[in-house]
Design a protein around this motif. Structure first.
Motif, PDB file in Angstrom:
ATOM      1  N   ALA A 221      -3.875   6.183  -9.220  1.00 20.46           N
ATOM      2  CA  ALA A 221      -3.011   6.848  -8.243  1.00 20.46           C
ATOM      3  C   ALA A 221      -2.442   5.809  -7.283  1.00 20.46           C
ATOM      4  N   TYR A 222      -3.321   4.915  -6.857  1.00 24.47           N
ATOM      5  CA  TYR A 222      -2.914   3.885  -5.898  1.00 24.47           C
ATOM      6  C   TYR A 222      -1.849   2.976  -6.500  1.00 24.47           C
TER       7      TYR A 222
ATOM      8  N   ARG B 166       6.109   2.189  -6.606  1.00 24.88           N
ATOM      9  CA  ARG B 166       7.380   2.730  -6.099  1.00 24.88           C
ATOM     10  C   ARG B 166       8.124   1.715  -5.239  1.00 24.88           C
ATOM     11  N   PHE B 167       7.383   0.723  -4.751  1.00 25.44           N
ATOM     12  CA  PHE B 167       8.003  -0.257  -3.858  1.00 25.44           C
ATOM     13  C   PHE B 167       8.398  -1.504  -4.624  1.00 25.44           C
ATOM     14  N   LEU B 168       9.525  -2.065  -4.259  1.00 21.32           N
ATOM     15  CA  LEU B 168       9.937  -3.354  -4.808  1.00 21.32           C
ATOM     16  C   LEU B 168       8.950  -4.420  -4.330  1.00 21.32           C
ATOM     17  N   PRO B 169       8.848  -5.551  -5.043  1.00 24.76           N
ATOM     18  CA  PRO B 169       7.888  -6.584  -4.646  1.00 24.76           C
ATOM     19  C   PRO B 169       8.028  -6.979  -3.169  1.00 24.76           C
ATOM     20  N   GLU B 170       9.276  -7.153  -2.690  1.00 28.84           N
ATOM     21  CA  GLU B 170       9.407  -7.581  -1.283  1.00 28.84           C
ATOM     22  C   GLU B 170       9.007  -6.457  -0.320  1.00 28.84           C
ATOM     23  N   GLU B 171       9.192  -5.204  -0.776  1.00 29.78           N
ATOM     24  CA  GLU B 171       8.743  -4.078   0.053  1.00 29.78           C
ATOM     25  C   GLU B 171       7.218  -4.047   0.103  1.00 29.78           C
ATOM     26  N   GLN B 172       6.604  -4.291  -1.054  1.00 30.45           N
ATOM     27  CA  GLN B 172       5.135  -4.319  -1.099  1.00 30.45           C
ATOM     28  C   GLN B 172       4.579  -5.349  -0.133  1.00 30.45           C
ATOM     29  N   SER B 173       5.184  -6.538  -0.144  1.00 29.72           N
ATOM     30  CA  SER B 173       4.632  -7.576   0.723  1.00 29.72           C
ATOM     31  C   SER B 173       4.890  -7.229   2.195  1.00 29.72           C
ATOM     32  N   ASP B 174       5.985  -6.530   2.463  1.00 29.30           N
ATOM     33  CA  ASP B 174       6.265  -6.080   3.835  1.00 29.30           C
ATOM     34  C   ASP B 174       5.178  -5.100   4.297  1.00 29.30           C
ATOM     35  N   ILE B 175       4.855  -4.135   3.428  1.00 27.19           N
ATOM     36  CA  ILE B 175       3.828  -3.143   3.764  1.00 27.19           C
ATOM     37  C   ILE B 175       2.462  -3.814   3.916  1.00 27.19           C
ATOM     38  N   ASP B 176       2.153  -4.739   3.006  1.00 27.93           N
ATOM     39  CA  ASP B 176       0.899  -5.497   3.124  1.00 27.93           C
ATOM     40  C   ASP B 176       0.819  -6.187   4.478  1.00 27.93           C
TER      41      ASP B 176
ATOM     42  N   LYS C 204      -6.693   0.957   3.260  1.00 27.94           N
ATOM     43  CA  LYS C 204      -5.439   0.392   2.749  1.00 27.94           C
ATOM     44  C   LYS C 204      -4.767   1.377   1.790  1.00 27.94           C
ATOM     45  N   GLU C 205      -5.561   1.992   0.894  1.00 28.97           N
ATOM     46  CA  GLU C 205      -4.979   2.924  -0.082  1.00 28.97           C
ATOM     47  C   GLU C 205      -4.293   4.085   0.639  1.00 28.97           C
ATOM     48  N   GLN C 206      -4.971   4.594   1.684  1.00 26.85           N
ATOM     49  CA  GLN C 206      -4.385   5.718   2.424  1.00 26.85           C
ATOM     50  C   GLN C 206      -3.063   5.297   3.076  1.00 26.85           C
ATOM     51  N   PHE C 207      -3.069   4.096   3.617  1.00 27.45           N
ATOM     52  CA  PHE C 207      -1.888   3.561   4.297  1.00 27.45           C
ATOM     53  C   PHE C 207      -0.707   3.457   3.326  1.00 27.45           C
ATOM     54  N   VAL C 208      -0.980   2.910   2.144  1.00 26.95           N
ATOM     55  CA  VAL C 208       0.082   2.718   1.145  1.00 26.95           C
ATOM     56  C   VAL C 208       0.589   4.064   0.612  1.00 26.95           C
ATOM     57  N   ILE C 209      -0.330   4.974   0.354  1.00 22.34           N
ATOM     58  CA  ILE C 209       0.079   6.293  -0.172  1.00 22.34           C
ATOM     59  C   ILE C 209       0.887   7.057   0.884  1.00 22.34           C
TER      60      ILE C 209
ATOM     61  N   MET D 232       2.808   5.691   3.209  1.00 21.73           N
ATOM     62  CA  MET D 232       4.147   5.073   3.206  1.00 21.73           C
ATOM     63  C   MET D 232       4.949   5.531   1.986  1.00 21.73           C
ATOM     64  N   SER D 233       4.286   5.535   0.851  1.00 15.37           N
ATOM     65  CA  SER D 233       4.949   5.908  -0.405  1.00 15.37           C
ATOM     66  C   SER D 233       5.442   7.355  -0.347  1.00 15.37           C
ATOM     67  N   ASN D 234       4.577   8.259   0.128  1.00 15.34           N
ATOM     68  CA  ASN D 234       4.961   9.675   0.170  1.00 15.34           C
ATOM     69  C   ASN D 234       6.096   9.941   1.148  1.00 15.34           C
ATOM     70  N   LEU D 235       6.025   9.311   2.333  1.00 10.85           N
ATOM     71  CA  LEU D 235       7.045   9.615   3.338  1.00 10.85           C
ATOM     72  C   LEU D 235       8.353   8.852   3.111  1.00 10.85           C
ATOM     73  N   LEU D 236       8.271   7.638   2.581  1.00  9.82           N
ATOM     74  CA  LEU D 236       9.509   6.856   2.411  1.00  9.82           C
ATOM     75  C   LEU D 236      10.122   7.024   1.027  1.00  9.82           C
ATOM     76  N   LYS D 237       9.300   7.353   0.027  1.00  9.38           N
ATOM     77  CA  LYS D 237       9.819   7.421  -1.346  1.00  9.38           C
ATOM     78  C   LYS D 237       9.513   8.756  -2.030  1.00  9.38           C
ATOM     79  N   GLY D 238       8.796   9.625  -1.326  1.00  4.51           N
ATOM     80  CA  GLY D 238       8.258  10.811  -1.992  1.00  4.51           C
ATOM     81  C   GLY D 238       9.225  11.976  -2.075  1.00  4.51           C
ATOM     82  N   ASN D 239       8.806  13.010  -2.796  1.00  3.79           N
ATOM     83  CA  ASN D 239       9.599  14.239  -2.863  1.00  3.79           C
ATOM     84  C   ASN D 239       9.124  15.194  -1.764  1.00  3.79           C
ATOM     85  N   ALA D 240       9.776  16.350  -1.686  1.00  4.72           N
ATOM     86  CA  ALA D 240       9.465  17.286  -0.596  1.00  4.72           C
ATOM     87  C   ALA D 240       7.995  17.687  -0.607  1.00  4.72           C
TER      88      ALA D 240
END
Length: 469
Positions: A9-10, A16-26, A95-100, A102-110
């Motif tokens: 899941a993680y 969903r994030f591009l490599p540069e987005e991943q490093s930004d979130i990290d 960390k997993e919660q943080f990434v998920i 970000m993923s749900n709110l910035l890239k997720g569906n309704a």
């Protein structure tokens, strides 16, 4: 070891994030969890780092986000269930919660967004009260205004050159909440709304139908947590959330608009006009004269007109075409009327007639003035050429726009007025000379006839595109 389900899941969320987005979130997570990019951080231990509410608050000593919103974001992060962990009990965000999150709110569906939004509205499961949704919505809008102002992203607008945004926040929240429908389709209003309990499915439907909620959340996260903010955003709804402001600089003017109403009205304009607003006329700058008004707004492309009556009501209309002085109706069905105060609303065309916009001056037979919607003598919005008087007639509604009476009294006295060109001013206008400049003979004839040159000294140099960032 991490359970397989969890790591899958993680990884899915991460992908969903591009490599540069991943490093930004990290990077943001590292900062918040207080770890620097030391060698140790690269080991398996890195995933065990956590973010606490205190860390989230401390990271924002610079205050890009209001306190309430920081707490809501933290509750949202904490609400992410990780397989094999007892959810919600830990006071720390992994960390997993943080990434998920970000993923749900910035890239997720309704569906993905709604689960988190429900936790941001209320820490407990189950139905939420209208009052809780109202508080969340007001916090969200306040945070958007605050963070855009803090990051200098208001594009030439600022909290000094616009009216107080506190009433605008309440008005925009009320407008968005007016879309809340119960399962049976009824819309509770006023005090009743605040006391009503709404099931998660109803709130989900609301978030789905009101795109501003997701857009605002995305802005708050990008600009507030400073994540992905530097990467170009492909979505125009964020790009043109606030239009660029031209023509206010150095004039010491305070616009009749507030930031929330600018965001809301701009979202209703045709997409190609949302990037820029330019001040054409202000009664406080150019004087209270109908010929001044006409001189500044004719042939300048699509415009927004806003006025305030002596009772403090703010309202206006969007004209989809250049204003032209002629004895007949103009425009098309993209025109609309709106109210900014005491309530914020947009009223679009009904299709009943084509009386979209009207401007006339100096005619003996036809009414002279500026009007939108309804009919002669009975406009949804009318400013008389005898400048200072107007009416908004709608018993019970304006035929063209289905708008109610916009002014406090049906016949009103004008207190202040602004006209803004939206989008790019037509090429044909830029650098265009007055007939008097082009034809000196016409000028000489006027002077011989003892006619003074009305436009002399009143016309303004066309503003270069100065950068107001």
């Amino acid at each position: 070891k991490m359970g397989n389900a969890e790591s899958n899941a993680y990884q899915n969320h991460l992908s969903r994030f591009l490599p540069e987005e991943q490093s930004d979130i990290d990077g943001v997570f590292e900062t918040l969890s207080g770890s620097s990019g030391s060698a140790g951080a690269k080991t398996a231990k890195a995933t065990k780092k956590t973010v606490t509410l205190a860390a989230l608050q401390a990271a924002h000593t610079l205050e890009p986000l209001p306190e309430q919103m920081t707490v809501r974001l933290y509750n949202g992060m904490k609400s992410i269930d990780l397989p094999g962990k007892s959810s919600g009990l830990s006071e720390q965000v992994a960390k997993e919660q943080f990434v998920i999150f970000m993923s749900n709110l910035l890239k997720g569906n309704a569906d993905e967004k709604i689960a988190i939004i429900m936790r941001m509205i209320s820490k407990t499961e189950g139905p939420v009260k209208g009052k809780q949704i109202q508080e969340f919505t007001e916090d969200l809008i306040t945070s958007v205004v605050h963070v855009l102002s803090y990051r200098n992203e208001l594009k030439g607008w600022n909290l000094e050159n616009t009216r107080d945004s506190a009433s605008g926040v309440k008005a925009l929240a009320a407008q968005l909440l007016s879309e809340l429908k119960l399962a049976d389709g009824t819309k509770p209003v006023g005090p009743q709304l605040l006391e009503t309990s709404f099931d998660p499915s109803v709130v989900e439907d609301w978030v789905y139908r009101v795109p501003q909620i997701s857009i605002f959340l995305s802005v708050v996260i990008r600009q507030g947590l400073h994540v992905l903010h530097s990467l170009p955003d492909q979505t125009n709804d964020i790009l043109n959330l606030v239009p660029r402001c031209k023509g206010m600089k150095g004039r010491g003017l305070v616009s009749l608009f507030d930031v929330p109403s600018i965001i809301y009205i701009n979202s209703h304009l045709p997409a190609e006009l949302q990037h820029k607003w330019q001040l054409l006329f202000s009664s406080r700058l150019h004087g209270e004269s109908f010929s001044q008004l006409c001189g500044h707004i004719v042939n300048k492309g699509p415009c927004i007109v806003i006025l305030r009556d002596l009772d403090g009501y703010l309202f206006g209309g969007f004209a989809s075409h250049s204003w032209e002085v002629k004895p007949r109706f103009q425009g098309d069905n993209r025109c609309f009327l709106f109210s900014v105060f005491p309530s914020l609303a947009v009223y679009t065309c009904t299709g009943y007639n084509d009386h979209f916009m009207y401007l006339n001056h100096g005619q003996q037979t036809m009414p002279n003035g500026l009007g939108m919607g309804g009919q002669h003598g009975y406009f949804g919005l009318w400013i008389d050429s005898d400048y200072g008087k107007g009416h908004s007639k709608a018993k019970p509604r304006c035929t063209t726009y289905n708008s109610p009476q916009l002014s406090a009294k049906e016949e009103f006295t004008l207190d202040a007025m602004e006209v803004w060109a939206v989008g790019d001013i037509p090429e044909s206008v830029v650098g265009k000379k007055s007939i008097l400049d082009v034809d000196p003979e016409a000028q000489a004839l006027l002077e011989m006839a003892g006619k003074t040159r009305q436009s002399e000294g009143l016309r303004e140099p066309i503003e270069e595109d100065e950068d107001e960032e």
